[in-house]
Scaffold this motif. Structure first.
Motif, PDB file in Angstrom:
ATOM      1  N   ALA A   1       0.827  -1.211   0.000  1.00 21.52           N
ATOM      2  CA  ALA A   1       0.000   0.000   0.000  1.00 21.52           C
ATOM      3  C   ALA A   1       0.860   1.259   0.000  1.00 21.52           C
ATOM      4  CB  ALA A   1      -0.921  -0.007   1.205  1.00 21.52           C
ATOM      5  N   LEU A   2       2.029   1.191   0.630  1.00 22.53           N
ATOM      6  CA  LEU A   2       2.937   2.339   0.649  1.00 22.53           C
ATOM      7  C   LEU A   2       3.685   2.498  -0.664  1.00 22.53           C
ATOM      8  CD1 LEU A   2       4.501   1.885   4.203  1.00 22.53           C
ATOM      9  CD2 LEU A   2       2.925   3.677   3.498  1.00 22.53           C
ATOM     10  N   ILE A   3       3.937   1.389  -1.323  1.00 18.58           N
ATOM     11  CA  ILE A   3       4.774   1.406  -2.524  1.00 18.58           C
ATOM     12  C   ILE A   3       3.981   1.783  -3.764  1.00 18.58           C
ATOM     13  CG2 ILE A   3       6.155  -0.068  -4.042  1.00 18.58           C
ATOM     14  CD1 ILE A   3       6.803  -1.705  -1.425  1.00 18.58           C
ATOM     15  N   GLY A   4       2.754   1.306  -3.833  1.00 14.30           N
ATOM     16  CA  GLY A   4       1.963   1.565  -5.026  1.00 14.30           C
ATOM     17  C   GLY A   4       2.231   0.537  -6.105  1.00 14.30           C
ATOM     18  N   GLU A   5       1.854   0.867  -7.312  1.00  6.14           N
ATOM     19  CA  GLU A   5       1.964  -0.066  -8.438  1.00  6.14           C
ATOM     20  C   GLU A   5       3.418  -0.293  -8.825  1.00  6.14           C
ATOM     21  OE1 GLU A   5       0.336  -0.528 -13.058  1.00  6.14           O
ATOM     22  OE2 GLU A   5      -0.368   1.110 -11.755  1.00  6.14           O
ATOM     23  N   GLU A   6       3.783  -1.544  -9.044  1.00  7.00           N
ATOM     24  CA  GLU A   6       5.146  -1.881  -9.440  1.00  7.00           C
ATOM     25  C   GLU A   6       5.388  -1.496 -10.898  1.00  7.00           C
ATOM     26  OE1 GLU A   6       8.229  -5.672  -9.074  1.00  7.00           O
ATOM     27  OE2 GLU A   6       6.068  -5.982  -8.880  1.00  7.00           O
ATOM     28  N   THR A   7       6.537  -0.844 -11.165  1.00  8.17           N
ATOM     29  CA  THR A   7       6.892  -0.431 -12.522  1.00  8.17           C
ATOM     30  C   THR A   7       8.333  -0.837 -12.826  1.00  8.17           C
ATOM     31  OG1 THR A   7       7.718   1.751 -11.853  1.00  8.17           O
ATOM     32  CG2 THR A   7       5.358   1.571 -12.337  1.00  8.17           C
ATOM     33  N   ASP A   8       8.669  -0.858 -14.107  1.00  5.54           N
ATOM     34  CA  ASP A   8      10.027  -1.224 -14.509  1.00  5.54           C
ATOM     35  C   ASP A   8      11.049  -0.178 -14.073  1.00  5.54           C
ATOM     36  OD1 ASP A   8       9.078  -3.516 -15.707  1.00  5.54           O
ATOM     37  OD2 ASP A   8       8.875  -2.584 -17.701  1.00  5.54           O
ATOM     38  N   GLU A   9      10.624   1.086 -14.001  1.00  2.59           N
ATOM     39  CA  GLU A   9      11.552   2.166 -13.664  1.00  2.59           C
ATOM     40  C   GLU A   9      11.705   2.376 -12.163  1.00  2.59           C
ATOM     41  OE1 GLU A   9       8.869   2.641 -15.656  1.00  2.59           O
ATOM     42  OE2 GLU A   9       9.921   2.435 -17.590  1.00  2.59           O
ATOM     43  N   GLN A  10      10.980   1.624 -11.373  1.00  6.05           N
ATOM     44  CA  GLN A  10      10.934   1.844  -9.932  1.00  6.05           C
ATOM     45  C   GLN A  10      12.301   1.646  -9.277  1.00  6.05           C
ATOM     46  OE1 GLN A  10       8.232  -0.888  -7.916  1.00  6.05           O
ATOM     47  NE2 GLN A  10       7.140   0.897  -7.134  1.00  6.05           N
ATOM     48  N   ASN A  11      12.629   2.546  -8.325  1.00  6.74           N
ATOM     49  CA  ASN A  11      13.837   2.429  -7.516  1.00  6.74           C
ATOM     50  C   ASN A  11      13.390   2.248  -6.076  1.00  6.74           C
ATOM     51  OD1 ASN A  11      15.657   3.168  -9.790  1.00  6.74           O
ATOM     52  ND2 ASN A  11      14.640   5.153  -9.587  1.00  6.74           N
ATOM     53  N   LEU A  12      13.631   1.076  -5.513  1.00  8.57           N
ATOM     54  CA  LEU A  12      12.960   0.726  -4.267  1.00  8.57           C
ATOM     55  C   LEU A  12      13.856  -0.116  -3.366  1.00  8.57           C
ATOM     56  CD1 LEU A  12      10.258   0.606  -2.627  1.00  8.57           C
ATOM     57  CD2 LEU A  12       9.698  -1.451  -3.953  1.00  8.57           C
ATOM     58  N   LEU A  13      13.788   0.176  -2.068  1.00  8.99           N
ATOM     59  CA  LEU A  13      14.420  -0.635  -1.035  1.00  8.99           C
ATOM     60  C   LEU A  13      13.395  -0.890   0.057  1.00  8.99           C
ATOM     61  CD1 LEU A  13      16.962  -1.902   0.363  1.00  8.99           C
ATOM     62  CD2 LEU A  13      17.344   0.350   1.392  1.00  8.99           C
ATOM     63  N   VAL A  14      13.199  -2.162   0.417  1.00  7.28           N
ATOM     64  CA  VAL A  14      12.247  -2.524   1.470  1.00  7.28           C
ATOM     65  C   VAL A  14      13.000  -3.275   2.560  1.00  7.28           C
ATOM     66  CG1 VAL A  14      10.129  -3.755   2.059  1.00  7.28           C
ATOM     67  CG2 VAL A  14      10.364  -2.689  -0.199  1.00  7.28           C
ATOM     68  N   GLN A  15      12.857  -2.796   3.792  1.00  5.24           N
ATOM     69  CA  GLN A  15      13.507  -3.428   4.936  1.00  5.24           C
ATOM     70  C   GLN A  15      12.444  -3.811   5.956  1.00  5.24           C
ATOM     71  OE1 GLN A  15      17.012  -1.442   6.829  1.00  5.24           O
ATOM     72  NE2 GLN A  15      15.821  -1.606   8.713  1.00  5.24           N
ATOM     73  N   GLN A  16      12.375  -5.102   6.283  1.00  4.07           N
ATOM     74  CA  GLN A  16      11.490  -5.581   7.338  1.00  4.07           C
ATOM     75  C   GLN A  16      12.331  -5.907   8.554  1.00  4.07           C
ATOM     76  OE1 GLN A  16       9.189  -8.385   4.412  1.00  4.07           O
ATOM     77  NE2 GLN A  16       7.867  -8.090   6.206  1.00  4.07           N
ATOM     78  N   ASP A  17      12.006  -5.268   9.691  1.00  2.90           N
ATOM     79  CA  ASP A  17      12.894  -5.294  10.852  1.00  2.90           C
ATOM     80  C   ASP A  17      14.278  -4.823  10.397  1.00  2.90           C
ATOM     81  OD1 ASP A  17      11.080  -5.917  12.825  1.00  2.90           O
ATOM     82  OD2 ASP A  17      11.335  -8.065  12.605  1.00  2.90           O
ATOM     83  N   THR A  18      15.261  -5.699  10.431  1.00  2.00           N
ATOM     84  CA  THR A  18      16.610  -5.284  10.018  1.00  2.00           C
ATOM     85  C   THR A  18      17.062  -5.986   8.738  1.00  2.00           C
ATOM     86  OG1 THR A  18      17.644  -6.969  11.436  1.00  2.00           O
ATOM     87  CG2 THR A  18      17.234  -4.807  12.402  1.00  2.00           C
ATOM     88  N   SER A  19      16.139  -6.647   8.051  1.00  2.00           N
ATOM     89  CA  SER A  19      16.481  -7.395   6.838  1.00  2.00           C
ATOM     90  C   SER A  19      16.039  -6.642   5.588  1.00  2.00           C
ATOM     91  CB  SER A  19      15.807  -8.773   6.840  1.00  2.00           C
ATOM     92  OG  SER A  19      16.208  -9.537   7.957  1.00  2.00           O
ATOM     93  N   ALA A  20      16.960  -6.452   4.663  1.00  2.00           N
ATOM     94  CA  ALA A  20      16.615  -5.878   3.360  1.00  2.00           C
ATOM     95  C   ALA A  20      15.998  -6.996   2.522  1.00  2.00           C
ATOM     96  CB  ALA A  20      17.847  -5.318   2.673  1.00  2.00           C
ATOM     97  N   VAL A  21      14.669  -6.984   2.380  1.00  2.00           N
ATOM     98  CA  VAL A  21      13.972  -8.092   1.743  1.00  2.00           C
ATOM     99  C   VAL A  21      13.752  -7.855   0.251  1.00  2.00           C
ATOM    100  CG1 VAL A  21      12.842  -8.785   3.875  1.00  2.00           C
ATOM    101  CG2 VAL A  21      11.699  -7.169   2.346  1.00  2.00           C
ATOM    102  N   TYR A  22      13.871  -6.604  -0.171  1.00  2.00           N
ATOM    103  CA  TYR A  22      13.671  -6.318  -1.594  1.00  2.00           C
ATOM    104  C   TYR A  22      14.450  -5.071  -1.968  1.00  2.00           C
ATOM    105  CZ  TYR A  22      11.394  -5.574  -6.114  1.00  2.00           C
ATOM    106  OH  TYR A  22      11.157  -5.406  -7.462  1.00  2.00           O
ATOM    107  N   SER A  23      15.122  -5.137  -3.118  1.00  2.00           N
ATOM    108  CA  SER A  23      15.920  -4.003  -3.578  1.00  2.00           C
ATOM    109  C   SER A  23      15.906  -3.959  -5.096  1.00  2.00           C
ATOM    110  CB  SER A  23      17.369  -4.132  -3.077  1.00  2.00           C
ATOM    111  OG  SER A  23      18.141  -3.026  -3.495  1.00  2.00           O
ATOM    112  N   LYS A  24      15.698  -2.760  -5.625  1.00  2.00           N
ATOM    113  CA  LYS A  24      15.657  -2.602  -7.072  1.00  2.00           C
ATOM    114  C   LYS A  24      16.137  -1.208  -7.458  1.00  2.00           C
ATOM    115  CE  LYS A  24      12.488  -2.740 -11.046  1.00  2.00           C
ATOM    116  NZ  LYS A  24      11.077  -2.893 -11.463  1.00  2.00           N
TER     117      LYS A  24
END
Length: 435
Positions: free
Chosen positions: A81-104
């Motif tokens: 909900a915070l990220i919105g729609e996924e796109t090819d141009e997206q620059n994103l880092l997601v950290q849950q607790d202390t783990s980087a679970v997704y990076s692009k």
């Protein structure tokens, strides 16, 4: 509960944690220095806010690893909900607790030398690049007990580096989620924009745990000559999370930093945002929005120090206090000797919506130079009963009327925010708080 750290964390724990993350020796040394200082240094002293009984310590800083996500669609619903729609141009880092679970990171940006990664990867792969800015000019571990604790327990964060003459057109977004009870999230974010570069960085903090936790957050921004940095943040941590957040910037000649901060935590919060305009022609613009509710206590200090000539500093803060919430809004403009032709302007406005709510706005000008311009404005008051009467006379309930008043009061700041995605998150956070 007072902040007592002696005996809670041991040197061997810190060394083992650092070694397990394959950190350079100099990082481990900073951690151990922070641990030592945390036992003797004093707490920060936010103006008119007693924090000696606040719970800034939890026993867990080494948290279990979370599984990696292969796509945004694989993330939890509250994160999507915070990220919105996924796109090819997206620059994103997601950290849950202390783990980087997704990076692009967009491939074109990576080819240009842009780095956008979690702090652990940065310390492993780009240590020489990180070292000059890690607890650099902006923040030092020895400042107080909480910065020292942050240095010792650092367990998450991000590193952003933009090379000279590179413009990053699409925003870089980070989402940090605190999910483990009795945990300390010690997040460190570093943004470096080299000469003639530009970048927009947006971070979101959320929590899902319903038990006590702590967020100890530090962000350092370094804008080199003629660089542009737009830094947006929406802090949306729960009522059980005690938060200490420091965001600071060093701005060089003809560079600019724009801050867009949504202070929407539900728990007790101390927030400091400081910008040093060290170069001639440097510029800072800080816009802050906050809503307090329940019995939470908050302290927001915004500071701009003018060192360079012809420097520009602007502060705009609007806050709404509901129920029995209290908040202190401090704005400090300091024009140092030699910073001729500088301009510092600030406005703080606080609206209280109940008899038990309390707000205090304190604009402060400290001028050590003659040939400058500076000004300030502040207001603290309750909602105009005629406004409420007019709205309710049109068939609107008191709850809905209050909601409309809050949105209207905060709109002048929200609409001026320079980052569109921060505007959207801010409106959502405001709606959640007034619902």
């Amino acid at each position: 509960m007072s902040v007592e750290t002696k005996g809670l964390f041991e040197k061997e724990q810190i060394e083992s944690f650092s070694n397990g993350r394959n950190e350079p020796d100099w990082v481990r040394d900073i951690r151990l220095k922070g641990l030592e200082l945390s036992e003797t240094a004093a707490l920060p002293k936010p103006d008119k806010t007693k924090i000696d009984k606040w719970n800034f310590v939890q026993p867990r800083f080494k948290l279990n690893e979370k599984p990696k996500a292969t796509s945004v669609s694989a993330l939890a619903e509250e994160l999507k909900a915070l990220i919105g729609e996924e796109t090819d141009e997206q620059n994103l880092l997601v950290q849950q607790d202390t783990s980087a679970v997704y990076s692009k990171l967009n491939a074109e940006l990576a080819e240009k030398g842009v780095i956008f990664t979690d702090i652990q990867t940065a310390l492993n792969k780009h240590a020489d690049l990180v070292k000059p800015y890690f607890f650099g000019e902006a923040v030092k571990p020895e400042e107080n007990r909480l910065t020292a604790l942050h240095a010792a327990l650092l367990n998450g964060g991000a590193f952003i580096y933009v090379p000279k003459n590179v413009e990053v057109e699409l925003p870089l977004q980070a989402v940090f989620s605190l999910e483990t009870p009795e945990a300390v999230l010690s997040n460190h974010v570093i943004v470096v924009a080299e000469e003639n570069s530009s970048v927009t960085y947006v971070e979101n903090y959320v929590s899902t745990t319903e038990e006590a936790a702590v967020a100890n957050i530090i962000a350092e921004v370094y804008a080199k000559a003629n660089a542009r940095v737009a830094f947006g943040a929406v802090d949306n941590l729960g009522s059980n999370v005690t938060t200490y957040v420091v965001r600071r910037a060093h701005v060089e000649k003809d560079a600019r930093v724009d801050w867009a901060l949504g202070q929407m935590n539900d728990g007790n919060t101390v927030s400091e945002n400081t910008t040093h305009l060290v170069g001639d022609g440097s510029w800072a613009d800080t816009k802050t929005v906050s809503i307090g509710r329940g019995e939470q206590k908050q302290n927001f200090t915004t500071q701009i120090f003018h060192h360079g000539k012809h420097s520009e500093g602007h502060i705009l803060k609007h806050g709404v206090m509901r129920e029995a919430a209290t908040a202190i809004f401090n704005g400090i403009t300091k024009i140092e000797h030699g910073a001729t032709k500088s301009n510092g302007v600030q406005t703080e406005r606080v609206l209280m919506l109940s008899e038990k709510a309390r707000g205090d706005a304190n604009p402060i000008l400290l001028i050590d130079e003659d040939d400058v311009t500076a000004g300030h404005a502040a207001s603290v008051g309750q909602v105009d009963p005629l406004q409420m009467f007019y709205l309710m006379s049109r068939g609107i309930s008191r709850t809905e009327a209050e909601r409309l008043v809050i949105h209207g009061f905060l709109a002048p700041v929200v609409e001026q925010l320079p980052i569109e995605s921060v505007k959207e998150r801010m409106r959502e956070a405001i709606e959640r708080k007034v619902r």
